[in-house]
Design an enzyme around this catalytic site. Structure first.
Site, PDB file in Angstrom:
ATOM      1  N   LYS A 148     -27.818  14.901 -10.254  1.00 46.61           N
ATOM      2  CA  LYS A 148     -29.003  14.032 -10.279  1.00 46.61           C
ATOM      3  C   LYS A 148     -29.953  14.477 -11.391  1.00 46.61           C
ATOM      4  CE  LYS A 148     -32.559  12.140  -7.176  1.00 46.61           C
ATOM      5  NZ  LYS A 148     -33.027  12.088  -5.775  1.00 46.61           N
TER       6      LYS A 148
ATOM      7  N   SER B  70     -33.367   7.673  -3.907  1.00 47.32           N
ATOM      8  CA  SER B  70     -33.510   7.758  -5.342  1.00 47.32           C
ATOM      9  C   SER B  70     -32.272   8.348  -6.035  1.00 47.32           C
ATOM     10  CB  SER B  70     -34.718   8.641  -5.670  1.00 47.32           C
ATOM     11  OG  SER B  70     -34.529   9.967  -5.136  1.00 47.32           O
TER      12      SER B  70
ATOM     13  N   SER C  75     -33.414   9.670   0.356  1.00 50.79           N
ATOM     14  CA  SER C  75     -32.748   9.534  -0.935  1.00 50.79           C
ATOM     15  C   SER C  75     -31.313  10.026  -0.999  1.00 50.79           C
ATOM     16  CB  SER C  75     -33.567  10.243  -2.015  1.00 50.79           C
ATOM     17  OG  SER C  75     -34.801   9.601  -2.192  1.00 50.79           O
TER      18      SER C  75
END
Length: 437
Positions: A77, A147, A171
């Site tokens: 990420k 996210s 997320s």
């Protein structure tokens, strides 16, 4: 089977026995990414030459010196520092930013021999509800969630077997459900967050995406996730599960309602004792307190960016710094202390069961990419610091995946993975969801 379709555990076995080189594996993954990148858009940064360079170097390592993740491909990420790839947080403030060190999690994985494929997309600073460019691999008209958008989508689309995400609200678990894969949010604080951009010091947790529980266990080994007492001989028959709808149940859509009913039924059919429970009224404030902590922690977190480049910040983030919610310090303390008091209480409740079965999402992934979907069913568990696994297996009215969450007491992470493996086998066989990508 093409190498890109292997789980991490399967790929590792083939690399160990010499039937698959890391370079051949990397080229298969890159070919898949090239084929599918226009449709999924999971990557914030990917350099194929660098991937092949890593792979060739890993192939030169003598077998006796290879790490426990030798050659296993991972998506990272893009809020985690990587010393050889940009870390941009999906923010114009950090466009082209090249840190000179690895985050603690990345250093751990690199030392274990992992093959870092690239940086996966995220919403801005992993905080906004507006989606990045990434699309759901099962339906490009829908969000993959956020996210941790790119990490989840890349794993679901067989571009990588493993992805790193984070969770501050929902997320990790929400995109796991939207993409039809396993997602694991460990106990808060169990994995070092050094070297990633914080949102909330009190909530942020590094999480994992995979297509099998064995792969989640593989990553858990790398980060020394250990229980005081994890029993590997778990069986569904005779086990006791709780079904918990929580105070946000009125938000559940028809797909989630049907999935929770089906999940409970499948566990009963497997011989489990399944009991529907309700939490004491004090827990009704957890979601409110989660929001208070989130906005309060965001004030100091994003102050530097606000001072340096306010005009480049999403208004949602700027609002945190400006305390647009008008959260008093007294309300902050009430939320901090209220949640701290409830954490041992949820541990005692959860200890009575093999796991708590509860929704992962409101429903299927919504249409469009303007919103990454609601974290309503995730915030409670993030705030209470418990480990959670999204177990895929069901689908909604439009044929999109819907998962269910399993929850355990804090620091019962390995126990939860053992239970999730058994539950996942049942849901996969009889839940009705099958990936078509």
């Amino acid at each position: 089977m093409e190498p890109f379709r292997l789980t991490a555990t399967e790929a590792l076995a083939k690399i160990k026995d010499g039937s698959l080189s890391v370079e051949a594996y990397a080229r298969s993954l890159l070919s898949r990414i090239e084929q599918r990148d226009d449709a999924v858009k999971a990557w914030a940064h990917l350099d194929p030459e660098y991937v092949i360079q890593q792979a060739k170097q890993l192939d030169l390592v003598p077998p006796e010196k290879r790490g426990p993740l030798h050659g296993v491909a991972i998506a990272v990420k893009d809020i985690m520092y990587t010393k050889d790839m940009p870390t941009q947080h999906n923010s114009p403030i950090y466009e082209g930013h090249d840190p000179t060190l690895d985050a603690a999690a990345i250093a751990t994985l690199r030392h274990a021999g992992a093959l870092l494929i690239g940086k996966a997309t995220t919403t801005e600073f992993a905080s906004t509800a507006t989606g990045p460019k990434t699309l759901n691999p099962h339906d490009p008209t829908r969000t993959p969630g956020g996210s941790s958008s790119g990490s989840a989508a890349a794993v679901a689309d067989f571009q990588v077997p493993l992805g790193l995400g984070t969770q501050t609200g929902g997320s990790t678990i929400r995109p796991g459900s939207f993409n039809g894969i396993f997602a694991f949010k460990p106990t808060w604080g169990a994995i070092s967050r050094e070297g990633l951009k914080f949102y909330s010091l009190n909530l942020d947790t590094i999480g994992f995406f995979a297509r099998s529980v064995a792969d989640l266990e593989l990553l858990s080994d790398m980060f020394n996730l250990e229980d005081d007492d994890a029993r590997p001989d778990f069986a569904i028959r005779g086990a006791k599960f709780a079904v918990l709808k929580t105070s946000v149940w009125p938000q559940a859509g028809p797909g989630t309602v049907a999935a929770l009913e089906a999940g409970a039924r499948l566990l009963r059919d497997g011989g489990a004792d399944v009991e529907e429970i309700e939490l004491p009224p004090e827990f009704d404030r957890v979601v409110e307190w989660h929001r208070t902590v989130l906005h309060s922690d965001g004030r100091p977190t994003f102050l530097p960016e606000y001072r340096v480049a306010k005009e480049k910040l999403d208004p949602f983030i700027a609002d945190h710094v400006e305390n647009g919610q008008k959260i008093s310090r007294a309300a902050q303390l009430e939320a901090f202390d209220g949640l701290a008091a409830l954490r041992p209480r949820i541990d005692e409740i959860a200890k009575k069961y093999a796991a708590i079965l509860t929704p992962s999402v409101v429903d299927e992934a919504p249409k469009g990419t303007q919103s990454t979907g609601s974290p309503a069913f995730n915030c409670m568990w993030t705030a209470l610091h418990t480990p959670v696994v999204n177990v895929p297996g069901f689908q909604g009215g439009n044929g999109m995946p819907i998962g269910l969450s399993l929850v355990a007491p804090r620091y019962h992470d390995r126990h939860l993975l053992i239970v999730s493996k058994a539950v996942g086998d049942i849901f996969a066989a009889e839940g009705g969801w099958k990936s078509k990508v």
